[in-house]
Design an enzyme around this catalytic site. Structure first.
Site, mmCIF file in Angstrom:
data_model
loop_
_atom_site.group_PDB
_atom_site.id
_atom_site.type_symbol
_atom_site.label_atom_id
_atom_site.label_comp_id
_atom_site.label_asym_id
_atom_site.label_seq_id
_atom_site.Cartn_x
_atom_site.Cartn_y
_atom_site.Cartn_z
ATOM 1 N N LYS A 82 0.830 -1.219 0.000
ATOM 2 C CA LYS A 82 0.000 0.000 0.000
ATOM 3 C C LYS A 82 0.861 1.264 0.000
ATOM 4 O O LYS A 82 0.636 2.178 -0.789
ATOM 5 C CB LYS A 82 -0.930 0.022 1.228
ATOM 6 N N ARG A 140 -9.131 0.773 9.684
ATOM 7 C CA ARG A 140 -8.783 -0.614 9.981
ATOM 8 C C ARG A 140 -9.859 -1.291 10.817
ATOM 9 O O ARG A 140 -9.732 -2.481 11.103
ATOM 10 C CB ARG A 140 -7.458 -0.656 10.744
ATOM 11 N N ARG A 167 11.782 -6.613 4.269
ATOM 12 C CA ARG A 167 11.770 -5.169 4.526
ATOM 13 C C ARG A 167 12.401 -4.859 5.891
ATOM 14 O O ARG A 167 13.088 -3.861 6.066
ATOM 15 C CB ARG A 167 10.324 -4.660 4.497
ATOM 16 N N ARG A 191 12.067 -0.934 11.279
ATOM 17 C CA ARG A 191 10.802 -1.036 12.017
ATOM 18 C C ARG A 191 10.822 -2.277 12.897
ATOM 19 O O ARG A 191 10.937 -3.396 12.389
ATOM 20 C CB ARG A 191 9.624 -1.137 11.036
ATOM 21 N N ARG A 239 0.249 -9.056 13.344
ATOM 22 C CA ARG A 239 -0.309 -7.960 12.525
ATOM 23 C C ARG A 239 -1.260 -8.531 11.472
ATOM 24 O O ARG A 239 -2.339 -7.988 11.247
ATOM 25 C CB ARG A 239 0.828 -7.180 11.842
#
Ligand code: AMP
Length: 369
Positions: A193, A268, A307, A313, A325
């Site tokens: 996204k 969400r 990533r 992160r 998640r």
């Protein structure tokens, strides 16, 4: 929503609210005037409904007359106010109360004062049902105000847009931002996204709001919001709705001139989706589409771990947090597919392929919105 000529209008002030504003004005003015028998002067055409309701409620004897001035041409208050029907009775020594439906730039007030400068009235009182404080440019005192309203064009209850709308019993406000394009980019963590949002933002000149990015910015700057969000994010859980909704709303408000928004990571939950609809409604706008990037869970986990090697992160670095998640997504967020599908706004796309391929797929949807 209603359409008058080429413009759209939405309900703004109900009949009940108008009625209580008129009752309040009646109380104020009858107290102000005591036992004086006033001459109420309505300014035609707009004030006819207001004057009618007002004098019906007025508890003491009074006289009623009208003058006719023309101030609006279409949507703009014109410089030139014409006197179409003037005063037809001698008002020397009388207490005169002007009843105006709306005062905005004050051009009509200028003309009213010019008319009454030569009349030897005892007192000239100005009362208006609606008043636009941001638009008023004159110094004449307005003694009684029914309701302050923002500087936006309204119709109804005597007020018209090129002669239409006077008959409506309530007030409608013009809708000015119908042209906005607002897209919810949807999909599980790692669907791409954020990557796609940047291309779409530049291509369509939209504002991209990623709630995850805003939270991370707050964490970096050690704000109270950041500290709060971190405790949830580090576990891969959703930040509570109230916190997220308030933050999103502030981000939208910062971009008052946006041509539209790409929402990435929001909504969400159903509560977030509902509050987003309300928020867009206050901007005279709506969500045009939810576009989902569909990617298999195994690919998502691989992408996020990859990533995590460079993103810094913490929630990308640990496989169990990543799984949490994704599970939060299926438990709380995936239901939003139905929320938007029920409004015929859901578009599901294959999120696997090169970045360019996926951008092309997204544009095909957005171009037909
Ligand atoms: P993201 O960058 O979109 O993957 O979001 C990272 C984390 O920020 C999420 O796992 C949540 O903890 C938090 N977050 C981002 N957006 C929202 C949201 N709309 N509602 C609740 N939490 C959110």
């Amino acid at each position: 929503m209603i359409k008058l000529h080429d413009k759209y209008f939405k309900p703004f002030i109900s009949s009940e609210e108008i009625d209580s504003a008129i009752s309040k004005l009646v109380d104020q003015i009858s107290t102000d005037l005591g036992d004086e028998i006033p001459v109420f002067v309505g300014i035609l055409n707009g004030s006819f409904m207001f004057v009618s309701d007002f004098v019906k409620k007025y508890p003491k004897p009074c006289e009623v007359t009208f003058i006719k001035l023309a101030s609006y041409e279409g949507l703009k208050s014109t410089e030139d106010i014409q006197r179409l029907i003037g005063l037809t009775q001698d008002l020397t020594g009388r207490t005169v109360v002007i009843l105006e439906d709306i005062i905005d730039s004050g051009k009509t007030m200028f003309e009213v004062h010019r008319i009454f400068k030569n009349e030897k009235v005892k007192r000239l009182v100005i009362a208006t049902l609606f008043y636009k404080p941001q638009a008023y440019k004159e110094d004449f005192k307005i003694h009684h105000i029914g309701m302050n309203i923002p500087d936006k064009f309204i119709v109804g209850f005597g007020l018209d847009y090129d002669q239409l709308g006077r008959d409506l019993p309530e007030i409608y406000q013009i809708i000015t931002t119908e042209h906005m394009t607002n897209i919810v980019l949807f999909g599980p963590p790692g669907a791409g996204k954020g990557t796609q949002a940047v291309y779409l933002r530049d291509h369509y000149d939209l504002v991209h709001i990623s709630t995850g990015d805003v939270f991370r910015y707050n964490i970096k700057n050690e704000t109270a919001l950041g500290l709060l969000a971190k405790s949830y994010m580090d576990k891969g859980e959703l930040v509570p709705d109230e916190v997220t909704i308030n933050m999103l709303s502030a981000e939208v408000d910062k971009n008052a001139d946006a041509k539209g928004f790409i929402f990435d990571g929001f909504p969400r939950t159903k509560a977030q989706a509902e509050s987003l609809d309300e928020l867009m409604n206050t901007k005279d706008s709506k969500i045009n589409a939810m576009i989902a990037l569909e990617v298999d869970d195994n690919i998502l986990i691989q992408r996020l771990l990859e990533r995590g090697k460079t993103s810094g992160r913490p929630d990308d670095a640990d496989e169990s947090i990543i799984k949490n998640r994704i599970s939060e997504y299926y438990q709380k967020t995936a239901v939003l597919k139905d929320f938007y599908a029920n409004q015929n706004k859901y578009f599901g796309l294959d999120g696997v392929g090169t970045i360019e391929d996926i951008t092309t797929r997204l544009k095909l949807v957005i171009d037909i919105l």
